[in-house]
Write a protein that holds these residues in place. Structure first.
Motif, PDB file in Angstrom:
ATOM      1  N   MET A   1       0.829  -1.211   0.000  1.00 11.04           N
ATOM      2  CA  MET A   1       0.000   0.000   0.000  1.00 11.04           C
ATOM      3  C   MET A   1       0.862   1.258   0.000  1.00 11.04           C
ATOM      4  SD  MET A   1      -3.169  -0.904  -0.098  1.00 11.04           S
ATOM      5  CE  MET A   1      -4.021   0.547   0.432  1.00 11.04           C
ATOM      6  N   VAL A   2       1.909   1.263   0.836  1.00 10.26           N
ATOM      7  CA  VAL A   2       2.750   2.456   0.955  1.00 10.26           C
ATOM      8  C   VAL A   2       3.547   2.689  -0.314  1.00 10.26           C
ATOM      9  CG1 VAL A   2       4.710   3.491   2.180  1.00 10.26           C
ATOM     10  CG2 VAL A   2       2.876   2.395   3.471  1.00 10.26           C
ATOM     11  N   PHE A   3       4.286   1.671  -0.789  1.00 13.18           N
ATOM     12  CA  PHE A   3       5.127   1.959  -1.954  1.00 13.18           C
ATOM     13  C   PHE A   3       4.302   2.123  -3.219  1.00 13.18           C
ATOM     14  CE2 PHE A   3       5.983  -2.727  -2.544  1.00 13.18           C
ATOM     15  CZ  PHE A   3       5.780  -2.838  -3.906  1.00 13.18           C
ATOM     16  N   GLY A   4       3.146   1.478  -3.310  1.00 15.05           N
ATOM     17  CA  GLY A   4       2.265   1.723  -4.454  1.00 15.05           C
ATOM     18  C   GLY A   4       1.713   3.139  -4.431  1.00 15.05           C
ATOM     19  N   GLY A   5       1.271   3.563  -3.245  1.00 22.95           N
ATOM     20  CA  GLY A   5       0.758   4.927  -3.108  1.00 22.95           C
ATOM     21  C   GLY A   5       1.818   5.977  -3.386  1.00 22.95           C
ATOM     22  N   MET A   6       3.024   5.722  -2.928  1.00 17.00           N
ATOM     23  CA  MET A   6       4.119   6.670  -3.174  1.00 17.00           C
ATOM     24  C   MET A   6       4.495   6.705  -4.658  1.00 17.00           C
ATOM     25  SD  MET A   6       4.358   8.077  -0.398  1.00 17.00           S
ATOM     26  CE  MET A   6       5.790   8.967   0.063  1.00 17.00           C
TER      27      MET A   6
END
Length: 176
Positions: free
Chosen positions: A82-87
């Motif tokens: 979720m974090v690296f996709g969102g970033m």
């Protein structure tokens, strides 16, 4: 049944590493378009494609390896996706160097739990005599992801622009 389950887990982990590689390397094929659009220097591009990601990825991977051995690794990988996709999506929204650098740093930090957690899971589900093969399979995912990511981002950037490439590859881990 356990063998099938273990191989299914290995397949999912390999797919996660493929997605990880795609998001990690997306910027490489997009550098020239980003440079032209945002008016960046070669030094800024070098920072974005190397330092901004690598330093934080490496620094965060060490504590993430510790956390991986002591927590729910599946949830940790889910949060990382979720974090690296969102970033990665935020990279496509960046309007200047500082915003893009911050988003790339976020990709590095966000992606850091994936490999340690995957290795920890493999160490738990495979006996020592099968571990090296299982680890090799997941690590092949990095090269598969590199090939797919560079081709896919190049194709998307050619037809829809560099921002759309970040949106598409950033959405994949969020959906996963």
């Amino acid at each position: 049944m356990t063998i099938i389950r273990n191989h299914a887990v290995l397949l999912v982990l390999t797919f996660i590493i493929i997605i990880h590689a795609i998001d990690r390397l997306a910027i490489v094929i997009l550098l020239e378009d980003i440079k032209n659009d945002l008016g960046l220097t070669d030094a800024q591009l070098g920072f974005l494609s190397g330092f901004a990601f690598v330093v934080l990825y490496v620094a965060a991977s060490i504590p993430m390896a510790y956390v991986s051995d002591r927590s729910n690794r599946s949830r940790l990988i889910g949060a990382a996706l979720m974090v690296f996709g969102g970033m990665t999506v935020l990279c496509g929204l960046a309007q200047n160097f500082a915003q893009l650098a911050a988003a790339r740093c976020g990709v590095g930090i966000g992606a850091s739990p994936c490999v340690p957690a995957a290795h920890s899971i493999i160490a738990d589900i495979y006996p020592p005599r099968q571990r090296t093969t299982a680890l090799s399979i997941t690590e092949c995912g990095f090269f598969i992801g590199s090939f797919i990511g560079l081709w896919l981002c190049g194709w998307i950037a050619t037809h829809y622009g560099w921002r759309m490439a970040f949106f598409v590859v950033g959405l994949a881990p969020v959906l996963l």
